[in-house]
Design a protein around this motif. Sequence first.
Motif, PDB file in Angstrom:
ATOM      1  N   GLY A   1      -1.250  18.571  -9.230  1.00  0.00           N
ATOM      2  CA  GLY A   1      -1.621  17.183  -9.505  1.00  0.00           C
ATOM      3  C   GLY A   1      -0.493  16.192  -9.333  1.00  0.00           C
ATOM      4  O   GLY A   1      -0.615  15.038  -9.753  1.00  0.00           O
ATOM      5  N   ILE A   2       0.599  16.619  -8.705  1.00  0.00           N
ATOM      6  CA  ILE A   2       1.748  15.738  -8.498  1.00  0.00           C
ATOM      7  C   ILE A   2       1.595  14.999  -7.173  1.00  0.00           C
ATOM      8  O   ILE A   2       1.274  15.593  -6.145  1.00  0.00           O
ATOM      9  CB  ILE A   2       3.059  16.553  -8.495  1.00  0.00           C
ATOM     10  N   GLU A   3       1.808  13.680  -7.204  1.00  0.00           N
ATOM     11  CA  GLU A   3       1.713  12.865  -6.004  1.00  0.00           C
ATOM     12  C   GLU A   3       3.012  12.929  -5.206  1.00  0.00           C
ATOM     13  O   GLU A   3       4.100  12.883  -5.766  1.00  0.00           O
ATOM     14  CB  GLU A   3       1.424  11.405  -6.371  1.00  0.00           C
TER      15      GLU A   3
ATOM     16  N   MET B   1       0.834  -1.196   0.000  1.00  0.00           N
ATOM     17  CA  MET B   1       0.000   0.000   0.000  1.00  0.00           C
ATOM     18  C   MET B   1       0.872   1.251   0.000  1.00  0.00           C
ATOM     19  O   MET B   1       2.058   1.205   0.312  1.00  0.00           O
ATOM     20  CB  MET B   1      -0.919   0.011   1.223  1.00  0.00           C
ATOM     21  N   ARG B   2       0.250   2.361  -0.339  1.00  0.00           N
ATOM     22  CA  ARG B   2       0.956   3.637  -0.300  1.00  0.00           C
ATOM     23  C   ARG B   2       0.032   4.711   0.253  1.00  0.00           C
ATOM     24  O   ARG B   2      -1.186   4.673   0.083  1.00  0.00           O
ATOM     25  CB  ARG B   2       1.445   4.029  -1.689  1.00  0.00           C
ATOM     26  N   MET B   3       0.629   5.693   0.923  1.00  0.00           N
ATOM     27  CA  MET B   3      -0.075   6.850   1.459  1.00  0.00           C
ATOM     28  C   MET B   3       0.571   8.078   0.842  1.00  0.00           C
ATOM     29  O   MET B   3       1.795   8.215   0.852  1.00  0.00           O
ATOM     30  CB  MET B   3       0.055   6.869   2.987  1.00  0.00           C
ATOM     31  N   TYR B   4      -0.255   8.976   0.291  1.00  0.00           N
ATOM     32  CA  TYR B   4       0.317  10.093  -0.444  1.00  0.00           C
ATOM     33  C   TYR B   4      -0.640  11.289  -0.459  1.00  0.00           C
ATOM     34  O   TYR B   4      -1.829  11.170  -0.174  1.00  0.00           O
ATOM     35  CB  TYR B   4       0.633   9.684  -1.884  1.00  0.00           C
ATOM     36  N   MET B   5      -0.075  12.451  -0.758  1.00  0.00           N
ATOM     37  CA  MET B   5      -0.882  13.642  -0.959  1.00  0.00           C
ATOM     38  C   MET B   5      -0.687  14.105  -2.394  1.00  0.00           C
ATOM     39  O   MET B   5       0.307  13.772  -3.047  1.00  0.00           O
ATOM     40  CB  MET B   5      -0.487  14.748   0.018  1.00  0.00           C
ATOM     41  N   VAL B   6      -1.640  14.869  -2.901  1.00  0.00           N
ATOM     42  CA  VAL B   6      -1.571  15.401  -4.263  1.00  0.00           C
ATOM     43  C   VAL B   6      -1.554  16.921  -4.177  1.00  0.00           C
ATOM     44  O   VAL B   6      -2.446  17.528  -3.556  1.00  0.00           O
ATOM     45  CB  VAL B   6      -2.779  14.929  -5.101  1.00  0.00           C
ATOM     46  N   ASP B   7      -0.537  17.563  -4.772  1.00  0.00           N
ATOM     47  CA  ASP B   7      -0.429  19.018  -4.674  1.00  0.00           C
ATOM     48  C   ASP B   7      -1.310  19.711  -5.713  1.00  0.00           C
ATOM     49  O   ASP B   7      -2.038  19.058  -6.487  1.00  0.00           O
ATOM     50  CB  ASP B   7       1.030  19.470  -4.781  1.00  0.00           C
TER      51      ASP B   7
END
Length: 208
Positions: A81-83, A72-78
């Motif tokens: 639109g870049i993860e 799994m991965r946890m991420y934010m999107v700026d």
Amino acid sequence: MPLTILLYLIFEFTMHQAFFDYLIKFGSEPLSEDQKALLRQVFLPSRLRKKQFLLQEGEQQKYFAFIVKGAMRMYMVDDKGIEHIVRLGVEGWWMGDRESWAMLTPSLYHIDAWENCDLLLITREDALNMMKQVPAFGEMARQLDERNNIANNRRLTSAISGNADKRYIDFCECYPELLQRFPQHIIASYLGVNKDTLSRVKRQHYRK
């Protein structure tokens, strides 16, 4: 008994047994049958298909996930639109937005399955109760808190003062199990570098 029910019971038993095997590493004594029964009551077996979300930005993290199988991965999107990858996880790791889970606030992050995943889900209330009722669970939480603080401090120090080469070497030493499970662009995002920079660092690293 219908086959579908039998298969689910086998799936559920296998999932919980995997967690018991994990948890006994933190206890000085084997888990009792009563403790196992308590844990079976509070952990909800679940499956996510690849790319399916456990959490999306703006939602509250109601369940924390123990990964029995998968990645799994946890991420934010700026705004562009870049993860930006915040956390990665595989078997035997926990996944969730702890701030949202503890503070009951909307999350800033997305969490999805990079591979098909088998998970055990638990609420914060149930987790707090298990810390009191199952000593191994409480000891696990204490040790994971310590490790998480150490890992966060190391990552912050690396981001502030370490170059790309040092970040990659530290990643390889600390998380070798992640190298074969995630592609280069995911690891590059986690390290805070672009793919070309990571490619250069890897070439230099393997020449040594």
